[in-house]
Design a protein around this motif. Structure first.
Motif, PDB file in Angstrom:
ATOM      1  N   PRO A  52       3.018   5.992 -14.894  1.00 28.03           N
ATOM      2  CA  PRO A  52       3.537   4.376 -15.368  1.00 28.03           C
ATOM      3  C   PRO A  52       3.138   3.785 -13.621  1.00 28.03           C
ATOM      4  O   PRO A  52       2.687   3.993 -12.624  1.00 28.03           O
ATOM      5  N   GLN A  53       2.633   2.340 -14.029  1.00 25.66           N
ATOM      6  CA  GLN A  53       2.287   1.273 -13.093  1.00 25.66           C
ATOM      7  C   GLN A  53       2.777   1.211 -11.378  1.00 25.66           C
ATOM      8  O   GLN A  53       2.189   0.562 -11.495  1.00 25.66           O
ATOM      9  N   LEU A  54       3.888   1.827 -11.619  1.00 23.93           N
ATOM     10  CA  LEU A  54       5.194   0.662 -10.308  1.00 23.93           C
ATOM     11  C   LEU A  54       5.327   2.066 -10.185  1.00 23.93           C
ATOM     12  O   LEU A  54       6.060   3.431 -10.962  1.00 23.93           O
ATOM     13  N   LEU A  78       9.467   5.077 -22.202  1.00 26.08           N
ATOM     14  CA  LEU A  78       8.621   5.184 -22.643  1.00 26.08           C
ATOM     15  C   LEU A  78       7.555   4.912 -21.290  1.00 26.08           C
ATOM     16  O   LEU A  78       7.958   3.678 -20.728  1.00 26.08           O
ATOM     17  N   GLY A  79       6.284   5.636 -21.097  1.00 30.84           N
ATOM     18  CA  GLY A  79       5.518   5.216 -19.891  1.00 30.84           C
ATOM     19  C   GLY A  79       3.895   4.999 -20.875  1.00 30.84           C
ATOM     20  O   GLY A  79       3.875   5.622 -21.413  1.00 30.84           O
ATOM     21  N   VAL A  80       3.140   3.800 -20.006  1.00 37.12           N
ATOM     22  CA  VAL A  80       2.284   3.598 -20.784  1.00 37.12           C
ATOM     23  C   VAL A  80       1.409   3.765 -19.043  1.00 37.12           C
ATOM     24  O   VAL A  80       1.894   2.399 -18.968  1.00 37.12           O
ATOM     25  N   GLU A  81      -0.158   3.605 -19.071  1.00 38.50           N
ATOM     26  CA  GLU A  81      -0.813   3.409 -18.304  1.00 38.50           C
ATOM     27  C   GLU A  81      -2.205   3.249 -19.371  1.00 38.50           C
ATOM     28  O   GLU A  81      -2.821   3.981 -20.122  1.00 38.50           O
ATOM     29  N   SER A  82      -3.533   3.122 -18.091  1.00 40.79           N
ATOM     30  CA  SER A  82      -4.572   3.346 -18.485  1.00 40.79           C
ATOM     31  C   SER A  82      -5.368   4.317 -18.866  1.00 40.79           C
ATOM     32  O   SER A  82      -6.309   4.293 -19.067  1.00 40.79           O
ATOM     33  N   THR A  83      -4.409   5.494 -18.938  1.00 44.03           N
ATOM     34  CA  THR A  83      -5.205   6.742 -19.677  1.00 44.03           C
ATOM     35  C   THR A  83      -4.419   6.973 -20.250  1.00 44.03           C
ATOM     36  O   THR A  83      -4.781   8.139 -21.521  1.00 44.03           O
ATOM     37  N   ASP A 113      -5.258   4.234  -4.536  1.00 35.08           N
ATOM     38  CA  ASP A 113      -5.244   2.280  -4.602  1.00 35.08           C
ATOM     39  C   ASP A 113      -5.579   1.869  -5.934  1.00 35.08           C
ATOM     40  O   ASP A 113      -4.816   1.068  -6.687  1.00 35.08           O
ATOM     41  N   PHE A 114      -6.735   3.373  -6.643  1.00 36.65           N
ATOM     42  CA  PHE A 114      -6.689   2.650  -8.217  1.00 36.65           C
ATOM     43  C   PHE A 114      -5.365   2.573  -8.308  1.00 36.65           C
ATOM     44  O   PHE A 114      -4.773   1.599  -9.608  1.00 36.65           O
ATOM     45  N   ILE A 115      -4.865   4.114  -8.741  1.00 35.87           N
ATOM     46  CA  ILE A 115      -3.723   4.789  -9.309  1.00 35.87           C
ATOM     47  C   ILE A 115      -2.252   3.308  -9.039  1.00 35.87           C
ATOM     48  O   ILE A 115      -1.409   3.213 -10.381  1.00 35.87           O
ATOM     49  N   TRP A 116      -1.997   2.364  -7.971  1.00 32.76           N
ATOM     50  CA  TRP A 116      -1.603   1.708  -7.831  1.00 32.76           C
ATOM     51  C   TRP A 116      -1.835   0.517  -6.989  1.00 32.76           C
ATOM     52  O   TRP A 116      -1.484  -0.227  -6.880  1.00 32.76           O
TER      53      TRP A 116
END
Length: 447
Positions: A90-92, A104-109, A252-255
């Motif tokens: 998750p992005q944060l 629930l969590g969501v991200e670009s994967t 840096d991409f992950i965050w």
């Protein structure tokens, strides 16, 4: 096993931080005994070779054994040195693993790997009844395993989890594609979700300006390409409009979204070049901004200022919703007309496997798009939550689902129709027969 406990009162997790957006009179924790889980915040082990886990086909699976209060920042710091990361991050940074699994969590994967709970192989859950249970997909407590996602702590707290990991490479190459209409961007999502990309998400700047970003793991940037840094003066989401191709280190991409809380740092002036220069880099973090919002909501400061200046109070519209991709254009047209917040985040997602999850009944194999919007709009006279109610109605009409981390306005019957009340009550009765934790409806509405 059953753990000793005193009294028969209510219980609540004593978390030092939160990524929920329910404030003030929506808090159901008053008078509850707070469980101190502050020590359960570490990564116990990383198994990079898959010595302890196998896939259904017998192949080794890399895993991490993690305590429930460990943040994803902590987990990523422990796994990246092994060339690994969780399947969905998750992005944060301060979202906890336990929070992402019970919420629930969501991200670009997520178009490829689903939701965070789908990478959990086992967990130890402390129930409201005081039992510490070992919970697996097919064991004695398989009903709790299935109902845990979207239960928001009302069925118990995960104190230890084993999650699957995926290999990474040192860099991520990003490609940003612009789309002129919502119909076009929905078509682009369907096309790119079937590509070989490792990551896929997007941003809507307006009805005629949408971008989708694909990311691919690479060992090095393209010859002559620079590696960007969005922890300083530059702002990531603005780069989508300026750089068709970009490169970031995998860390840096992950965050990439955290330093500006996507784009929400603008509310604090942090995107102004002069303010940004003097705002300490260590305080450009989502948890800092969230604390500032919590203080504002607690004391009503911004609305008091607006009132004093003769302005209108504002309604906070902070929501994430999942819309079937074929209905996305309809939702965006409604949203631009009735709400008008921009930018908006798009994150394609589908369940990882064939298993369904009863409290958030998405269809296996179906492609959805998480639409995230986090801002405020002028209140409508006489209805403090008018825009949030409109969003809930539109999501239901389009066959979508709404995450429960923020304000919820469904009446009780409609709520349980959306979130499988019959399945929830059966599990609640088994693991919290005395009602020591609030039920899900009360927890998320404060009623």
């Amino acid at each position: 096993m059953r753990r000793a406990r005193t009294g028969a009162g209510r219980v609540q997790l004593g978390k030092p931080s939160s990524n929920l957006f329910r404030f003030g009179d929506r808090d159901t924790g008053r008078g509850a005994h707070r469980l101190d889980t502050s020590a359960l915040d570490g990564v116990l082990a990383v198994d990079p070779g898959g010595a302890a886990a196998r896939s259904a086909g017998g192949a080794p699976v890399s895993t991490a054994e993690v305590q429930g209060m460990a943040t994803y920042e902590t987990i990523v710091a422990a796994t990246l040195p092994h060339g690994l990361m969780p399947l969905v991050v998750p992005q944060l940074k301060t979202i906890t693993l336990g929070g992402a699994v019970t919420g629930l969590g969501v991200e670009s994967t997520s178009f490829r790997h689903g939701l965070p709970h789908e990478s959990v192989r086992e967990m130890d859950v402390l129930t409201p009844a005081g039992e510490l249970l070992h919970v697996t997909p097919d064991g004695e407590h398989a009903d709790l395993f299935a109902a845990f996602p979207n239960s928001y702590g009302t069925l118990g707290y995960a104190v230890r989890l084993v999650i699957e990991l995926q290999p990474v490479r040192p860099f991520v190459r990003l490609t940003h594609r612009r789309y002129p209409t919502a119909t076009a961007v929905a078509g682009g999502i369907s096309e790119l979700a079937g590509s070989g990309a490792d990551f896929l998400d997007g941003v809507v700047f307006g009805a005629d300006e949408q971008y989708l970003t694909t990311g691919e793991f690479v060992d090095a940037p393209m010859p002559g390409a620079r590696v960007s840094d969005y922890t300083g003066q530059e702002i990531f989401y603005r780069s989508l409009q300026r750089r068709p191709v970009d490169h970031l280190t995998v860390h840096d991409f992950i965050w990439r979204w955290d330093p500006d809380w996507f784009w929400c740092s603008r509310a604090f002036g942090v995107q102004h070049p002069l303010v940004r220069r003097f705002w300490p880099r260590r305080y450009r973090r989502s948890d800092v901004y969230r604390r500032l919002v919590a203080l504002d909501q607690r004391f009503g400061a911004s609305n008091r200022v607006r009132s004093a200046l003769g302005g209108t109070a504002e309604e906070m519209v902070v929501q994430d919703v999942e819309i079937p991709v074929e209905r996305l254009a309809e939702f965006l047209e409604f949203f631009h007309t009735e709400v008008g917040i921009a930018p908006v985040w798009l994150c394609p997602m589908r369940l990882r496997g064939e298993r369904a999850w009863p409290l958030y009944p998405m269809e296996p194999g179906r492609l959805y798009v998480n639409v995230g919007f986090w801002s405020s709009v002028p209140e409508r006279p006489g209805d403090r939550w008018a825009h949030n109610r409109l969003v809930e109605a539109a999501v239901a009409d389009l066959g979508g689902h709404k995450s429960l981390y923020s304000t919820v306005h469904y009446d009780e019957d409609e709520f349980w129709a959306h979130y499988n009340g019959a399945a929830y009550r059966a599990v609640k009765e088994r693991y919290d027969p005395d009602g020591r934790a609030p039920d899900l409806y009360r927890k998320v509405t404060g009623r």
